[in-house]
Design an enzyme around this catalytic site. Structure first.
Site, PDB file in Angstrom:
ATOM      1  N   HIS A 102       0.866  -1.248   0.009  1.00  0.00           N
ATOM      2  CA  HIS A 102      -0.254   0.027  -0.017  1.00  0.00           C
ATOM      3  C   HIS A 102       0.754   1.180   0.127  1.00  0.00           C
ATOM      4  CE1 HIS A 102       0.751   0.347   4.229  1.00  0.00           C
ATOM      5  NE2 HIS A 102       0.479  -0.479   4.365  1.00  0.00           N
TER       6      HIS A 102
HETATM    7  P1  TYD Z   1      -1.829  -2.526   7.294  1.00  0.00           P
HETATM    8  O1  TYD Z   1      -1.473  -1.224   7.340  1.00  0.00           O
HETATM    9  O2  TYD Z   1      -2.281  -2.930   6.083  1.00  0.00           O
HETATM   10  O3  TYD Z   1      -0.559  -3.410   7.791  1.00  0.00           O
HETATM   11  P2  TYD Z   1       0.850  -3.759   6.815  1.00  0.00           P
HETATM   12  O4  TYD Z   1       0.986  -2.555   6.124  1.00  0.00           O
HETATM   13  O5  TYD Z   1       1.807  -3.903   7.888  1.00  0.00           O
HETATM   14  O6  TYD Z   1       0.729  -5.301   6.102  1.00  0.00           O
HETATM   15  O7  TYD Z   1      -2.819  -2.829   8.463  1.00  0.00           O
HETATM   16  C1  TYD Z   1      -3.208  -4.126   8.675  1.00  0.00           C
HETATM   17  C2  TYD Z   1      -4.574  -4.107   9.445  1.00  0.00           C
HETATM   18  O8  TYD Z   1      -4.395  -3.329  10.930  1.00  0.00           O
HETATM   19  C3  TYD Z   1      -5.573  -3.478   8.809  1.00  0.00           C
HETATM   20  O9  TYD Z   1      -6.876  -3.862   9.163  1.00  0.00           O
HETATM   21  C4  TYD Z   1      -5.515  -1.921   9.558  1.00  0.00           C
HETATM   22  C5  TYD Z   1      -5.088  -2.116  10.954  1.00  0.00           C
HETATM   23  N1  TYD Z   1      -4.408  -1.315  11.707  1.00  0.00           N
HETATM   24  C6  TYD Z   1      -4.887  -0.395  12.682  1.00  0.00           C
HETATM   25  O10 TYD Z   1      -5.976  -0.465  12.891  1.00  0.00           O
HETATM   26  N2  TYD Z   1      -4.001   0.693  13.063  1.00  0.00           N
HETATM   27  C7  TYD Z   1      -2.813   0.795  12.829  1.00  0.00           C
HETATM   28  O11 TYD Z   1      -2.189   1.919  13.194  1.00  0.00           O
HETATM   29  C8  TYD Z   1      -2.364   0.053  11.598  1.00  0.00           C
HETATM   30  C9  TYD Z   1      -0.973   0.293  11.306  1.00  0.00           C
HETATM   31  C10 TYD Z   1      -3.010  -0.919  11.226  1.00  0.00           C
END
Ligand code: TYD
Length: 135
Positions: free
Chosen positions: A53
């Site tokens: 992302h």
């Molecule tokens: P995501 O940012 O997609 O994780 P990564 O980039 O590490 O693969 O986040 C994964 C899940 O966690 C998504 O459902 C959103 C949630 N999340 C939160 O609720 N708060 C946060 O601060 C973060 C970073 C993620």
């Protein structure tokens, strides 16, 4: 316009001590943003990929607190792979950069310092949409 050139490894202060080393990070001093949120990835299974992302406005510093992993940054024009393996430096990622994370070692802990609270509306989760807006 944001580009890969603004993303860089930032050396953090390191206080050497026979009792164990100490590193600290101060917002707006060691990194180019104020810290509003901290999160971390841990217990990452072998072969897993994270990220996938970009963020519209968020600035981040990503640190390997333990173990190691790779981050591929992509500004829509070029891609660059970084290997993070020590806790006394971090990778600064500016807004509008697509990132993928892989190659996690066992026991890796990825600490992220972020400039804002969690906001799903700040995410690009679709690469084509990101490319449309960044080019
Ligand atoms: P995501 O940012 O997609 O994780 P990564 O980039 O590490 O693969 O986040 C994964 C899940 O966690 C998504 O459902 C959103 C949630 N999340 C939160 O609720 N708060 C946060 O601060 C973060 C970073 C993620």
């Amino acid at each position: 316009m944001n580009s890969l050139e603004q993303c860089r490894l930032i050396d953090l202060p390191k206080i050497h001590d026979a009792r164990g080393n100490l590193t600290f990070v101060e917002g707006e001093r060691h990194i180019p943003f104020d810290i509003k949120r901290v999160y971390y990835l841990y217990d990452v299974p072998g072969g897993a990929e994270r990220g996938g992302h970009a963020h519209r406005d968020l600035h981040q510093l990503i640190i390997a607190m333990s173990g190691s992993f790779d981050i591929v940054l992509d500004d829509g024009r070029e891609k660059k792979r970084f290997h993070l393996s020590r806790s006394y430096y971090g990778l600064y990622v500016c807004p509008m950069i697509w990132r993928e994370m892989d190659n996690f070692s066992s026991g890796a802990v990825c600490l992220v310092l972020a400039s804002n609270l969690y906001d799903e509306a700040d995410y690009y989760r679709n690469y084509d949409e990101f490319i449309r807006d960044v080019i």
